[in-house]
Motif scaffolding. Structure first.
Motif, PDB file in Angstrom:
ATOM      1  N   ARG A   1      15.866 -35.380  -4.788  1.00 33.79           N
ATOM      2  CA  ARG A   1      15.595 -35.548  -3.534  1.00 33.79           C
ATOM      3  C   ARG A   1      16.683 -34.496  -2.608  1.00 33.79           C
ATOM      4  O   ARG A   1      16.314 -34.483  -1.225  1.00 33.79           O
ATOM      5  CB  ARG A   1      15.981 -36.937  -2.918  1.00 33.79           C
ATOM      6  CG  ARG A   1      17.435 -37.389  -3.008  1.00 33.79           C
ATOM      7  CD  ARG A   1      17.455 -38.828  -2.423  1.00 33.79           C
ATOM      8  NE  ARG A   1      18.972 -39.301  -2.233  1.00 33.79           N
ATOM      9  CZ  ARG A   1      19.659 -38.908  -0.996  1.00 33.79           C
ATOM     10  NH1 ARG A   1      19.115 -38.162  -0.298  1.00 33.79           N
ATOM     11  NH2 ARG A   1      20.929 -39.120  -1.121  1.00 33.79           N
ATOM     12  N   ASP A   2      17.846 -34.136  -3.136  1.00 34.81           N
ATOM     13  CA  ASP A   2      18.650 -33.282  -2.385  1.00 34.81           C
ATOM     14  C   ASP A   2      17.948 -31.898  -2.076  1.00 34.81           C
ATOM     15  O   ASP A   2      17.767 -31.050  -2.964  1.00 34.81           O
ATOM     16  CB  ASP A   2      19.748 -33.355  -3.286  1.00 34.81           C
ATOM     17  CG  ASP A   2      21.253 -32.605  -2.464  1.00 34.81           C
ATOM     18  OD1 ASP A   2      20.815 -32.123  -1.106  1.00 34.81           O
ATOM     19  OD2 ASP A   2      22.142 -32.436  -2.803  1.00 34.81           O
ATOM     20  N   GLU A   3      17.976 -31.546  -0.967  1.00 38.81           N
ATOM     21  CA  GLU A   3      17.353 -30.090  -0.565  1.00 38.81           C
ATOM     22  C   GLU A   3      18.320 -29.044  -1.074  1.00 38.81           C
ATOM     23  O   GLU A   3      17.881 -27.610  -1.291  1.00 38.81           O
ATOM     24  CB  GLU A   3      17.305 -30.003   0.977  1.00 38.81           C
ATOM     25  CG  GLU A   3      18.631 -30.059   1.988  1.00 38.81           C
ATOM     26  CD  GLU A   3      19.023 -31.560   2.139  1.00 38.81           C
ATOM     27  OE1 GLU A   3      19.941 -31.459   3.071  1.00 38.81           O
ATOM     28  OE2 GLU A   3      18.571 -32.481   1.850  1.00 38.81           O
ATOM     29  N   ASN A   4      19.551 -29.463  -1.147  1.00 38.02           N
ATOM     30  CA  ASN A   4      20.813 -28.172  -1.654  1.00 38.02           C
ATOM     31  C   ASN A   4      20.092 -28.105  -3.229  1.00 38.02           C
ATOM     32  O   ASN A   4      20.814 -26.820  -3.613  1.00 38.02           O
ATOM     33  CB  ASN A   4      21.896 -28.522  -1.616  1.00 38.02           C
ATOM     34  CG  ASN A   4      22.270 -29.033  -0.051  1.00 38.02           C
ATOM     35  OD1 ASN A   4      21.958 -28.168   0.841  1.00 38.02           O
ATOM     36  ND2 ASN A   4      23.233 -29.994   0.316  1.00 38.02           N
ATOM     37  N   GLN A  15       8.685 -34.552   3.241  1.00 42.56           N
ATOM     38  CA  GLN A  15       9.004 -35.435   1.838  1.00 42.56           C
ATOM     39  C   GLN A  15       9.415 -36.761   2.050  1.00 42.56           C
ATOM     40  O   GLN A  15      10.042 -36.954   3.207  1.00 42.56           O
ATOM     41  CB  GLN A  15      10.320 -34.661   1.167  1.00 42.56           C
ATOM     42  CG  GLN A  15      11.039 -35.294   0.270  1.00 42.56           C
ATOM     43  CD  GLN A  15      11.989 -34.688  -0.489  1.00 42.56           C
ATOM     44  OE1 GLN A  15      12.019 -33.309  -0.940  1.00 42.56           O
ATOM     45  NE2 GLN A  15      13.421 -34.991  -0.220  1.00 42.56           N
ATOM     46  N   GLU A  16       9.152 -37.692   1.332  1.00 47.32           N
ATOM     47  CA  GLU A  16       9.630 -38.923   1.416  1.00 47.32           C
ATOM     48  C   GLU A  16      10.406 -39.398   0.051  1.00 47.32           C
ATOM     49  O   GLU A  16       9.567 -39.152  -0.851  1.00 47.32           O
ATOM     50  CB  GLU A  16       8.336 -39.842   1.751  1.00 47.32           C
ATOM     51  CG  GLU A  16       9.051 -41.360   1.700  1.00 47.32           C
ATOM     52  CD  GLU A  16       8.232 -42.525   2.333  1.00 47.32           C
ATOM     53  OE1 GLU A  16       8.630 -43.572   2.484  1.00 47.32           O
ATOM     54  OE2 GLU A  16       7.100 -42.132   3.011  1.00 47.32           O
ATOM     55  N   SER A  17      11.554 -39.702   0.162  1.00 44.67           N
ATOM     56  CA  SER A  17      12.168 -40.355  -1.156  1.00 44.67           C
ATOM     57  C   SER A  17      12.450 -41.738  -0.590  1.00 44.67           C
ATOM     58  O   SER A  17      12.907 -42.402   0.159  1.00 44.67           O
ATOM     59  CB  SER A  17      13.507 -39.664  -1.143  1.00 44.67           C
ATOM     60  OG  SER A  17      14.332 -39.683  -0.081  1.00 44.67           O
ATOM     61  N   VAL A  75      12.341 -40.193   5.164  1.00 43.89           N
ATOM     62  CA  VAL A  75      11.364 -39.180   5.261  1.00 43.89           C
ATOM     63  C   VAL A  75      12.132 -37.971   5.900  1.00 43.89           C
ATOM     64  O   VAL A  75      12.636 -37.978   7.043  1.00 43.89           O
ATOM     65  CB  VAL A  75      10.169 -39.591   6.174  1.00 43.89           C
ATOM     66  CG1 VAL A  75       9.067 -38.603   6.435  1.00 43.89           C
ATOM     67  CG2 VAL A  75       9.533 -40.957   5.578  1.00 43.89           C
ATOM     68  N   SER A  76      11.726 -36.754   5.343  1.00 45.91           N
ATOM     69  CA  SER A  76      12.512 -35.479   5.710  1.00 45.91           C
ATOM     70  C   SER A  76      11.347 -34.442   6.090  1.00 45.91           C
ATOM     71  O   SER A  76      10.346 -34.507   5.406  1.00 45.91           O
ATOM     72  CB  SER A  76      13.492 -34.931   4.775  1.00 45.91           C
ATOM     73  OG  SER A  76      14.388 -36.012   4.472  1.00 45.91           O
ATOM     74  N   LEU A  77      11.727 -33.646   6.993  1.00 47.46           N
ATOM     75  CA  LEU A  77      10.891 -32.468   7.020  1.00 47.46           C
ATOM     76  C   LEU A  77      11.491 -31.071   6.866  1.00 47.46           C
ATOM     77  O   LEU A  77      12.794 -30.783   7.492  1.00 47.46           O
ATOM     78  CB  LEU A  77      10.763 -32.100   8.640  1.00 47.46           C
ATOM     79  CG  LEU A  77       9.302 -31.286   8.938  1.00 47.46           C
ATOM     80  CD1 LEU A  77       8.029 -31.725   8.203  1.00 47.46           C
ATOM     81  CD2 LEU A  77       9.245 -31.115  10.461  1.00 47.46           C
ATOM     82  N   GLY A 110      14.351 -19.441  -2.538  1.00 46.57           N
ATOM     83  CA  GLY A 110      14.811 -19.703  -1.175  1.00 46.57           C
ATOM     84  C   GLY A 110      15.732 -20.700  -0.958  1.00 46.57           C
ATOM     85  O   GLY A 110      15.690 -21.716  -1.427  1.00 46.57           O
ATOM     86  N   VAL A 111      16.425 -20.617   0.206  1.00 46.25           N
ATOM     87  CA  VAL A 111      17.432 -21.782   0.754  1.00 46.25           C
ATOM     88  C   VAL A 111      16.576 -22.944   1.540  1.00 46.25           C
ATOM     89  O   VAL A 111      15.603 -22.384   2.409  1.00 46.25           O
ATOM     90  CB  VAL A 111      18.362 -21.209   1.537  1.00 46.25           C
ATOM     91  CG1 VAL A 111      19.498 -22.190   2.189  1.00 46.25           C
ATOM     92  CG2 VAL A 111      19.433 -20.149   0.669  1.00 46.25           C
ATOM     93  N   VAL A 112      16.580 -24.150   1.088  1.00 53.80           N
ATOM     94  CA  VAL A 112      15.848 -24.917   1.717  1.00 53.80           C
ATOM     95  C   VAL A 112      16.700 -25.879   2.859  1.00 53.80           C
ATOM     96  O   VAL A 112      18.065 -26.255   2.268  1.00 53.80           O
ATOM     97  CB  VAL A 112      15.310 -26.090   0.641  1.00 53.80           C
ATOM     98  CG1 VAL A 112      14.669 -27.144   1.366  1.00 53.80           C
ATOM     99  CG2 VAL A 112      14.314 -25.359  -0.321  1.00 53.80           C
ATOM    100  N   GLN A 113      16.264 -26.070   3.841  1.00 54.01           N
ATOM    101  CA  GLN A 113      16.853 -26.653   5.045  1.00 54.01           C
ATOM    102  C   GLN A 113      16.223 -27.812   5.454  1.00 54.01           C
ATOM    103  O   GLN A 113      14.934 -27.806   5.825  1.00 54.01           O
ATOM    104  CB  GLN A 113      17.120 -25.731   6.231  1.00 54.01           C
ATOM    105  CG  GLN A 113      18.031 -26.203   7.264  1.00 54.01           C
ATOM    106  CD  GLN A 113      18.110 -25.140   8.305  1.00 54.01           C
ATOM    107  OE1 GLN A 113      17.585 -23.880   8.073  1.00 54.01           O
ATOM    108  NE2 GLN A 113      18.998 -25.437   9.329  1.00 54.01           N
ATOM    109  N   GLU A 114      17.141 -28.804   5.792  1.00 61.51           N
ATOM    110  CA  GLU A 114      16.316 -30.120   6.545  1.00 61.51           C
ATOM    111  C   GLU A 114      16.137 -29.861   8.026  1.00 61.51           C
ATOM    112  O   GLU A 114      17.299 -29.700   8.396  1.00 61.51           O
ATOM    113  CB  GLU A 114      17.150 -31.416   6.123  1.00 61.51           C
ATOM    114  CG  GLU A 114      16.396 -32.504   6.707  1.00 61.51           C
ATOM    115  CD  GLU A 114      17.311 -33.759   6.184  1.00 61.51           C
ATOM    116  OE1 GLU A 114      16.655 -34.659   5.385  1.00 61.51           O
ATOM    117  OE2 GLU A 114      18.213 -34.061   6.922  1.00 61.51           O
TER     118      GLU A 114
END
Length: 758
Positions: free
Chosen positions: A591-594, A643-645, A624-626, A606-610
């Motif tokens: 679930r961690d975008e990093n 994304q929903e975790s 819930v994240s975008l 690519g780098v994923v940023q919330e």
């Protein structure tokens, strides 16, 4: 003849009898000039009496008066006339009785012949038969009247007894009035009509919402009632077993499609079974030892089957051969009031949505009672449901049952399910529910205490060895999973209704309409993922050949006229494998975008940023994240990832889908999310079923237990629904999922992780 000639009495008598007109005829009496004096002088009183008696025996006349006879005025006074009846002899009656038995309606010829044999006139015979027929008819009518009168009295007595029993009926458990039978016939039909109209309003509201841009809702759920989607799914092979459909693979027919509502003859039995099941559920929830024994580690309660049989000897019959018993009990306090909880459980659409990770599909076949006093007290409905584990390796459990809701005298609500398979036995039934359900007690501040009992008998021989230990432990479908899911969903619903949202955190969505729209979109994404990752028979599956991987299950489907999915050919792939890492560690990594770039091939490094998120639970992992991928590929510059975790002690999910920036801007401003096309992919994480993993649950990173991870992808391979699927597309999806699995293993230092071998 000279005057004064005397005629002897015997001659006179003889001449009289020979006259066809009988005694008293003028031709027989005017033989002399003074017949009166002659008869007076020579006939005695006894002879006169005998002649009068013979006169009454005449056929043509009943009597006659001698107008000229009599010696004095006293003899000429009128005598009272007495009607004489001809009485048949015993022999005549017997003969006519015998003939009547053979022929009750003789014709003229038969009557003449019978009268000649019996020495009677034909008219006498005719009258006798008429009287006999009338007599028999009256006798039959009297017998029928007596019989009907007796039956009427019996029915009246039964009616009075039933009325008295209904008026004095009480619950055997609490002593209060019973809910079943309190409604009148008219009220029952009015409530059925009300339910039908309510469904019609919901349907119209759903249609209207698509045109006005805002949902029309009458209950606090994020999505409208789940409707069948115009999509065809096909199941692929697992482990190289080509050409076997999902139903054939697990040996089960589609129970939900084949079962119809109950018949009128079944309904009294269903009501009786539901009332008995309610009593059993309450006792199962409240009793302790020896019915429930504590496990060695003290973490769970184990049902004593021998004690259960002694305590509840009736029920739905003995356990079928080859079936195993799974029984569990769990208690929790959830953040939702008892009325809303009851409504969720009794509304099949809300129930399916809240328990989307467990209930793959459900349907109400018939509502026998909608309850009384404007609530669900006494509600009774016949349902079918399919329960699942989020993995293609575990067969779903289909059941046909009745659900009964009742409020007890202490204010506690109870909802119970019990299988109706004994009404319609089927060789394809692999599970049945003994009385299972929950007790709901009102708590302060809008909380409720829920005690859940899950008691099933199941044939689990179709479960893959990888999930065997988890299923046999009872945690895959047990009470703990139901309660944990309910607790997590109650927190999610509470976050939807929350108004005190902190504004200081970066990325927090504070717009109330935007939050609701985004959460509703995420909810639809989760429902779609869960429906496509299990072995559900809800869709028509098509097997693909040449997958090139023994541990990947491949599916294909066509999406047509569904605004929530992109049109065309969608190819799905899913696999399940074991990791010697705790479920908590796997969940945090995925679930961690990093750390996303370590396993997400489509992000191209690519780098994923919330960009934004919505917290929907106490656990920081429930959100819930975008996300935005900062990739050098210009084709992905307009794409975001929704994304929903979510996590609880029994299961965790990380589900995501690419979304268009323009569409998400509409959603974040409170627009209708139903028209945002989604193809969800993601992960389902379960404990592996070992004692260490089950005792620790998902939240313990130090647990020595392993994890069962299911990976599922959905890829649009062609935008034309009529296009042919190429083997190149199949190979691409298989390669994608295989590379993702290898990256996850490598990142978690799990090179020795096991994959299922069939």
């Amino acid at each position: 003849m000279p005057a004064g000639l005397m005629i002897p009495a015997t001659d006179m008598s003889s001449s009289t009898m020979m006259n066809g007109n009988g005694f008293g005829s003028s031709s027989a009496l005017t033989l002399g000039q003074q017949p009166h004096n002659m008869m007076e002088g020579h006939l005695s009183e006894s002879e006169m009496a005998r002649l009068r008696e013979d006169e009454f025996d005449s056929i043509t006349k009943s009597g006659s008066e001698n107008q000229e006879g009599g010696a004095s005025g006293e003899d000429q006074e009128p005598r009272p006339k007495k009607k004489r009846y001809h009485r048949h002899t015993q022999n005549q009656i017997q003969e006519m009785e015998a003939f009547f038995k053979e022929c009750p309606h003789p014709d003229d010829k038969q009557r003449k012949e019978l009268s000649r044999e019996l020495g009677l006139e034909p008219l006498q015979v005719k009258f006798w038969f008429q009287n006999k027929r009338t007599q028999m008819k009256n006798q039959h009518e009297r017998q029928e009247n007596s019989q009907l009168r007796a039956e009427n009295e019996k029915l009246r007595a039964d009616n009075m007894r039933y009325r008295e029993a209904l008026n004095n009926a009480s619950c055997p458990n609490c002593g209060g009035p019973t809910a079943i039978g309190e409604m009148s016939f008219d009220e029952h039909h009015l409530r059925l009509e009300n339910a039908r109209l309510r469904e019609e309003i919901d349907r119209i509201s759903t249609i209207a919402a698509k045109y006005v841009g805002k949902p029309v809702m009458n209950y606090p759920l994020l999505s409208s009632p789940v409707a069948p989607r115009p999509i065809e799914l096909g199941v692929g092979s697992f482990g190289g077993q080509q050409g076997i459909t999902g139903g054939e693979l697990y040996g089960a027919g589609d129970l939900l499609r084949s079962i119809s509502g109950p018949t009128e003859a079944d309904k009294p039995m269903i009501i009786e079974l539901a009332v008995a099941a309610m009593e059993e559920l309450v006792r199962m929830a409240q009793m302790g030892e020896p019915l429930w024994m504590t496990s060695l580690d003290g973490s769970t309660s184990i049902l004593n089957e021998d004690e259960y049989i002694r305590t509840f000897p009736r029920g739905i019959g003995p356990k079928p051969s080859g079936f195993k018993c799974e029984a569990s009990r769990e208690t929790a306090v959830v953040i939702m009031n008892h009325i809303n909880l009851v409504e969720i459980l009794m509304d099949v659409n809300q129930w399916s949505t809240v328990f989307t990770g467990i209930v793959s599909r459900a349907m109400t076949l018939e509502v026998l009672s909608t309850g009384v006093a404007g609530n669900y007290n006494g509600a009774l409905q016949v349902m079918t449901a399919e329960l699942q584990v989020p993995s293609p390796l575990v067969p779903t459990r289909e059941s046909y049952f009745v659900r009964y809701c009742k409020q007890h005298s202490d204010g506690t609500w109870a909802v119970v399910d019990v299988s109706l398979d004994n009404l319609r036995p089927s060789p394809t039934v692999r599970s049945r529910r003994r009385p299972s359900g929950c007790l709901i007690q009102e708590m302060p501040n809008g909380y409720s205490k829920v005690t859940w009992v899950e008691h099933v008998e199941v044939d689990d021989r179709g479960v893959h060895n990888l999930y065997k230990q988890l299923v046999c432990s009872g945690h895959a479908f047990g009470a703990k999973r139901w309660v944990a899911t309910l607790d997590r969903q109650c927190e999610r619903l509470a976050s939807v209704m929350a108004t005190n949202i902190p504004t200081g955190d970066i990325g927090v969505i504070t717009n109330q309409d935007g939050r609701k729209s985004m959460l509703k979109l995420a909810e639809r994404m989760v429902i779609s993922f869960c429906a496509g990752v299990s072995a559900s028979t809800a869709h028509t599956w098509t097997t693909l050949s040449g997958t090139g991987a023994d541990d990947v299950r491949v599916m294909t489907r066509k999406s047509v006229d569904d605004p929530g999915r992109p049109p065309g050919i969608v190819l799905s792939a899913a696999t399940s494998f074991w990791l010697p890492v705790s479920p908590k560690r796997v969940f945090d990594f995925l679930r961690d975008e990093n750390s996303r770039s370590e396993w997400d091939i489509l992000s191209n490094g690519g780098v994923v940023q919330e960009m934004a998120h919505i917290a929907n639970g106490r656990d920081t992992g429930n959100c819930v994240s975008l996300l935005r991928v900062n990739s050098a590929n210009s084709s992905q510059s307009n794409m975001l990832i929704l994304q929903e975790s979510c996590t609880d002690p029994t299961a965790s999910f990380v589900i995501y889908a690419p979304v268009d920036i323009v569409a998400m801007n509409v959603v974040l401003n409170g627009g209708d999310p139903d028209y945002v096309a989604l193809l969800p992919s993601g992960f389902a994480i379960l404990p592996d079923g070992t004692n260490a993993a089950l005792a620790a649950g998902i939240g313990d990173t130090a647990s020595s237990g392993g994890s069962l991870l299911t990976v599922a992808f959905q890829i649009l391979v062609d935008s034309a629904p009529t296009a042919k699927l190429s083997l190149g597309s199949v190979a691409t999806v298989n390669n994608l999922i295989a590379c993702t699995v290898e990256r996850i293993k490598a990142s978690l230092s799990c090179e020795n992780a096991c994959t299922p071998q069939l």
